[in-house]
Design an enzyme around this catalytic site. Sequence first.
Site, mmCIF file in Angstrom:
data_model
loop_
_atom_site.group_PDB
_atom_site.id
_atom_site.type_symbol
_atom_site.label_atom_id
_atom_site.label_comp_id
_atom_site.label_asym_id
_atom_site.label_seq_id
_atom_site.Cartn_x
_atom_site.Cartn_y
_atom_site.Cartn_z
ATOM 1 C CE LYS A 1 100.127 15.371 63.969
ATOM 2 N NZ LYS A 1 101.278 15.597 64.875
ATOM 3 C CG ASN A 2 99.786 13.741 68.123
ATOM 4 O OD1 ASN A 2 100.471 13.976 67.132
ATOM 5 N ND2 ASN A 2 99.219 14.688 68.851
ATOM 6 N NE ARG B 1 108.034 19.696 70.438
ATOM 7 C CZ ARG B 1 109.027 20.008 71.223
ATOM 8 N NH1 ARG B 1 110.020 20.722 70.772
ATOM 9 N NH2 ARG B 1 109.052 19.605 72.460
ATOM 10 C CB CYS C 1 103.674 23.495 65.195
ATOM 11 S SG CYS C 1 102.582 22.417 64.276
ATOM 12 N NE ARG D 1 105.753 22.228 70.374
ATOM 13 C CZ ARG D 1 104.975 21.527 69.560
ATOM 14 N NH1 ARG D 1 104.677 21.983 68.381
ATOM 15 N NH2 ARG D 1 104.505 20.356 69.943
ATOM 16 C CG ASP E 1 97.141 19.199 69.528
ATOM 17 O OD1 ASP E 1 97.862 20.204 69.621
ATOM 18 O OD2 ASP E 1 97.597 18.041 69.430
ATOM 19 C CB VAL F 1 99.433 23.224 76.755
ATOM 20 C CG1 VAL F 1 100.484 22.198 76.348
ATOM 21 C CG2 VAL F 1 98.362 22.561 77.609
ATOM 22 N NE ARG G 1 103.864 18.910 60.509
ATOM 23 C CZ ARG G 1 104.182 19.387 61.700
ATOM 24 N NH1 ARG G 1 104.184 20.675 61.914
ATOM 25 N NH2 ARG G 1 104.490 18.582 62.687
HETATM 26 C C1 UD1 Z 1 102.473 16.628 71.944
HETATM 27 C C2 UD1 Z 1 101.635 16.450 70.707
HETATM 28 C C3 UD1 Z 1 101.048 17.790 70.268
HETATM 29 C C4 UD1 Z 1 100.302 18.438 71.431
HETATM 30 C C5 UD1 Z 1 101.153 18.475 72.689
HETATM 31 C C6 UD1 Z 1 100.393 18.937 73.913
HETATM 32 C C7 UD1 Z 1 102.670 14.590 69.558
HETATM 33 C C8 UD1 Z 1 103.463 14.108 68.412
HETATM 34 N N1 UD1 Z 1 102.465 15.896 69.651
HETATM 35 O O1 UD1 Z 1 103.540 17.506 71.606
HETATM 36 O O2 UD1 Z 1 100.164 17.551 69.183
HETATM 37 O O3 UD1 Z 1 99.968 19.771 71.077
HETATM 38 O O4 UD1 Z 1 101.670 17.173 72.990
HETATM 39 O O5 UD1 Z 1 99.278 18.149 74.121
HETATM 40 O O6 UD1 Z 1 102.173 13.811 70.339
HETATM 41 N N2 UD1 Z 1 108.230 21.472 77.028
HETATM 42 C C9 UD1 Z 1 109.420 21.912 77.578
HETATM 43 N N3 UD1 Z 1 110.508 21.094 77.499
HETATM 44 C C10 UD1 Z 1 110.471 19.868 76.910
HETATM 45 C C11 UD1 Z 1 109.240 19.417 76.367
HETATM 46 C C12 UD1 Z 1 108.139 20.249 76.441
HETATM 47 O O7 UD1 Z 1 109.491 23.026 78.118
HETATM 48 O O8 UD1 Z 1 111.491 19.181 76.889
HETATM 49 C C13 UD1 Z 1 107.020 22.335 77.118
HETATM 50 C C14 UD1 Z 1 106.481 22.717 75.742
HETATM 51 O O9 UD1 Z 1 107.126 23.854 75.223
HETATM 52 C C15 UD1 Z 1 105.024 22.968 76.067
HETATM 53 C C16 UD1 Z 1 104.719 21.927 77.150
HETATM 54 O O10 UD1 Z 1 105.981 21.567 77.702
HETATM 55 O O11 UD1 Z 1 104.859 24.246 76.580
HETATM 56 C C17 UD1 Z 1 103.995 20.671 76.677
HETATM 57 O O12 UD1 Z 1 104.660 20.152 75.553
HETATM 58 P P1 UD1 Z 1 104.688 18.608 75.191
HETATM 59 O O13 UD1 Z 1 103.662 17.873 75.977
HETATM 60 O O14 UD1 Z 1 106.087 18.108 75.292
HETATM 61 O O15 UD1 Z 1 104.265 18.622 73.670
HETATM 62 P P2 UD1 Z 1 104.791 17.623 72.568
HETATM 63 O O16 UD1 Z 1 105.051 16.311 73.205
HETATM 64 O O17 UD1 Z 1 105.849 18.237 71.768
#
Ligand code: UD1
Length: 417
Positions: free
Chosen positions: A22-23, A93, A117, A122, A305, A327, A397
């Site tokens: 999915k990712n 998201r 989620c 986030r 995850d 994370v 999902r």
């Molecule tokens: C992706 C994955 C998700 C996984 C996560 C961490 C996809 C579609 N989803 O989510 O399954 O759980 O990586 O491995 O690939 N953050 C900020 N600001 C931002 C972006 C992120 O503060 O602009 C924070 C988030 O709240 C979190 C951390 O950074 O605490 C990591 O998040 P991120 O790596 O961005 O997760 P996703 O890319 O949303």
Amino acid sequence: MDRIIVEGGHQLNGQVTISGAKNAILPVLAATLLTGGKNEIQNVPGVRDVKTMVNLVRELGGRVDHFEADRLVLDSGGINNPVAPYDLVSTMRASCMVLGPLLARLGEAKVSLPGGCAIGARPIDLHIKGLEALGADIQLEKGYVHGVAKKLKGAHHLFESVTVTGTMNVLMAAAMAEGETVLENAAKEPEVEFLADVLNQCGAKIEGAGTDKIIIEGVTSLKPIHCRILPDRIEAATYMIAGAITDGDVEVLDCVPAHLEAVIQKLREAGVGLKENETSIRVRGNGELRPVHIRTHPYPGFATDVQAQFMTLMTLAKGQSVISETVFENRFMHVAELRRMGADIHIEGHTAIVSGVEQLSGAPVMATDLRASACLVLAGLVAERDTVVSRVYHIDRGYEDMEKKLSQLGAAIRRVR
Ligand code: UD1
């Protein structure tokens, strides 16, 4: 609303085939916005997030020519609408990944602030800062992120902290920006490397993906995408844990063992028997689980995850394990549900202290997010009597045919509507 009923106590044995990740497919679908023709994607996982992303690309002007499990043909020649509306973005998201490609293709993007989620705040500030570094002018207006950029320009950008979809968003924009972009502190997840490989096959010039420094030389056009989605490492880890928790013998087929090193290492520490082959992993329980300490980290660390699923395994270990989530804030919502099934878990800030119990007992439980719902099904596989998991739309999902795959391994599991 659908519920899943699991009757505990059946050992899992046999083979299970892993679906496309999915990712990995979600960013590839966003990347179709960059190309102007018929994109062909194989090994498409049948999960709801993929349908949502395909609908979003359609909304933006794309056309679906063919959509079946093994082949999706998406024509992005007609992309003309820069607005990603709330009703599509709010459920997922990852839809914010259209921001970068839309800016590159149309010079404008208006994307609703995402939902997805409920695992912490986030925000998407890191995505926005990266796109601003490339010259986009971005404002927040009535719940929408509105960006404009006459022409994106390459830049040197350091991510303040590691973000997976943030890295991919900026990477896609930079692929068609003018000049060179250097991204530092980039995410190293296999899905980032995969996206870069797919784009390079379309004519992009990206080096270093899979390391924390990615160098992108912008190009003016990209050919349509032709790719086969890589296997889902999180789904694979979930079935490995299903084999281990039922003390069974499960061979996980069509996976990439190198992407699962952190999970493999921790399962070995817990005393689970593992045999890795080129594209499969065989998992064998050996009757007793040892407690293991886990700390989640960006790749190649232990994936957040898989934290909930591993915690479920540790509820039955002989002793105390300590699981730290670094994370996401608020990613222990499954703990209250596991406790209702008899687990002994105590939370201190971002750490869960899990004291193994002899047996879990079936109960009605509620899924709170995608991976938490998988952990409740895992608990149900070994609990005494029936476990009824509600809100299973979270499972749909991200897991393709979970009940079918588990049934084929010998689980007693069914869905009621
Ligand atoms: C992706 C994955 C998700 C996984 C996560 C961490 C996809 C579609 N989803 O989510 O399954 O759980 O990586 O491995 O690939 N953050 C900020 N600001 C931002 C972006 C992120 O503060 O602009 C924070 C988030 O709240 C979190 C951390 O950074 O605490 C990591 O998040 P991120 O790596 O961005 O997760 P996703 O890319 O949303």
